[in-house]
Design a protein around this motif. Sequence first.
Motif, PDB file in Angstrom:
ATOM      1  N   ALA A   1       0.817  -1.215   0.000  1.00 54.82           N
ATOM      2  CA  ALA A   1       0.000   0.000   0.000  1.00 54.82           C
ATOM      3  C   ALA A   1       0.854   1.269   0.000  1.00 54.82           C
ATOM      4  O   ALA A   1       0.493   2.259  -0.638  1.00 54.82           O
ATOM      5  N   PHE A   2       1.969   1.257   0.714  1.00 51.20           N
ATOM      6  CA  PHE A   2       2.811   2.443   0.771  1.00 51.20           C
ATOM      7  C   PHE A   2       3.628   2.639  -0.494  1.00 51.20           C
ATOM      8  O   PHE A   2       4.180   3.711  -0.709  1.00 51.20           O
ATOM      9  N   GLY A   3       3.704   1.599  -1.309  1.00 51.52           N
ATOM     10  CA  GLY A   3       4.414   1.713  -2.586  1.00 51.52           C
ATOM     11  C   GLY A   3       5.821   2.239  -2.439  1.00 51.52           C
ATOM     12  O   GLY A   3       6.237   3.159  -3.141  1.00 51.52           O
ATOM     13  N   LEU A   4       6.569   1.658  -1.526  1.00 52.41           N
ATOM     14  CA  LEU A   4       7.946   2.092  -1.293  1.00 52.41           C
ATOM     15  C   LEU A   4       8.766   1.994  -2.571  1.00 52.41           C
ATOM     16  O   LEU A   4       8.455   1.229  -3.476  1.00 52.41           O
ATOM     17  N   ASP A   5       9.835   2.773  -2.607  1.00 52.14           N
ATOM     18  CA  ASP A   5      10.697   2.812  -3.783  1.00 52.14           C
ATOM     19  C   ASP A   5      11.588   1.569  -3.817  1.00 52.14           C
ATOM     20  O   ASP A   5      12.790   1.635  -3.572  1.00 52.14           O
ATOM     21  N   LEU A   6      10.959   0.431  -4.085  1.00 48.32           N
ATOM     22  CA  LEU A   6      11.656  -0.852  -4.210  1.00 48.32           C
ATOM     23  C   LEU A   6      11.346  -1.413  -5.591  1.00 48.32           C
ATOM     24  O   LEU A   6      10.385  -0.991  -6.231  1.00 48.32           O
ATOM     25  N   HIS A   7      12.138  -2.368  -6.020  1.00 46.14           N
ATOM     26  CA  HIS A   7      11.827  -3.073  -7.268  1.00 46.14           C
ATOM     27  C   HIS A   7      10.399  -3.610  -7.128  1.00 46.14           C
ATOM     28  O   HIS A   7      10.081  -4.340  -6.191  1.00 46.14           O
ATOM     29  N   GLU A   8       9.531  -3.241  -8.067  1.00 50.20           N
ATOM     30  CA  GLU A   8       8.096  -3.529  -7.942  1.00 50.20           C
ATOM     31  C   GLU A   8       7.784  -5.019  -7.791  1.00 50.20           C
ATOM     32  O   GLU A   8       6.979  -5.417  -6.952  1.00 50.20           O
ATOM     33  N   GLY A   9       8.404  -5.852  -8.590  1.00 48.28           N
ATOM     34  CA  GLY A   9       8.138  -7.293  -8.535  1.00 48.28           C
ATOM     35  C   GLY A   9       8.568  -7.915  -7.223  1.00 48.28           C
ATOM     36  O   GLY A   9       7.875  -8.777  -6.667  1.00 48.28           O
ATOM     37  N   LEU A  10       9.717  -7.475  -6.714  1.00 48.97           N
ATOM     38  CA  LEU A  10      10.207  -8.013  -5.448  1.00 48.97           C
ATOM     39  C   LEU A  10       9.365  -7.527  -4.273  1.00 48.97           C
ATOM     40  O   LEU A  10       9.109  -8.273  -3.326  1.00 48.97           O
ATOM     41  N   ARG A  11       8.925  -6.258  -4.353  1.00 50.20           N
ATOM     42  CA  ARG A  11       8.038  -5.723  -3.307  1.00 50.20           C
ATOM     43  C   ARG A  11       6.737  -6.502  -3.278  1.00 50.20           C
ATOM     44  O   ARG A  11       6.252  -6.897  -2.210  1.00 50.20           O
ATOM     45  N   LEU A  12       6.161  -6.771  -4.458  1.00 45.84           N
ATOM     46  CA  LEU A  12       4.919  -7.527  -4.535  1.00 45.84           C
ATOM     47  C   LEU A  12       5.116  -8.951  -4.005  1.00 45.84           C
ATOM     48  O   LEU A  12       4.286  -9.473  -3.266  1.00 45.84           O
ATOM     49  N   ALA A  13       6.237  -9.582  -4.357  1.00 40.62           N
ATOM     50  CA  ALA A  13       6.518 -10.942  -3.882  1.00 40.62           C
ATOM     51  C   ALA A  13       6.622 -10.971  -2.361  1.00 40.62           C
ATOM     52  O   ALA A  13       6.091 -11.875  -1.704  1.00 40.62           O
ATOM     53  N   ALA A  14       7.308  -9.981  -1.786  1.00 40.06           N
ATOM     54  CA  ALA A  14       7.437  -9.915  -0.328  1.00 40.06           C
ATOM     55  C   ALA A  14       6.073  -9.707   0.321  1.00 40.06           C
ATOM     56  O   ALA A  14       5.749 -10.350   1.335  1.00 40.06           O
ATOM     57  N   SER A  15       5.250  -8.850  -0.264  1.00 39.97           N
ATOM     58  CA  SER A  15       3.907  -8.600   0.267  1.00 39.97           C
ATOM     59  C   SER A  15       3.063  -9.859   0.230  1.00 39.97           C
ATOM     60  O   SER A  15       2.387 -10.201   1.213  1.00 39.97           O
ATOM     61  N   ILE A  16       3.097 -10.548  -0.883  1.00 36.59           N
ATOM     62  CA  ILE A  16       2.311 -11.777  -1.017  1.00 36.59           C
ATOM     63  C   ILE A  16       2.787 -12.828  -0.025  1.00 36.59           C
ATOM     64  O   ILE A  16       1.977 -13.510   0.619  1.00 36.59           O
TER      65      ILE A  16
END
Length: 120
Positions: A48-63
């Motif tokens: 939700a905060f959309g941190l400045d991380l690689h998008e795919g890796l952020r999504l994988a960590a969230s999931i």
Amino acid sequence: MSTTRFPKSVFGVGEEPDPRFTLANERTFLAWNRTALALIAGGVALEAFGLDLHEGLRLAASILLVVAGLVIPIVAWLEWKQTERALRTGNALPGARSSIVLAVVVSAVGLLVLLGVLLR
């Protein structure tokens, strides 16, 4: 031996243990559920905060966090049942699988976030 309490597979065997042990077992179960809620909240917040991380890796960590938050209560329930049964029958207490699940998930999420920072 009580057959009216749920689950019958636990309370239908053995004898009533010292209530302190039963209550400690229940507190442990509830603590794992609070941990699961925190994992779900962390997964939602990370995305939700959309941190400045690689998008795919952020999504994988969230999931991974949300899935762990869904799985851990089930594992904790099974552990609660095994422990309560052991207390009632005088058998050795089982090991804790939920601890290793949590350790693996937290390590994997940490690695994903680290890679997300490095690859942005």
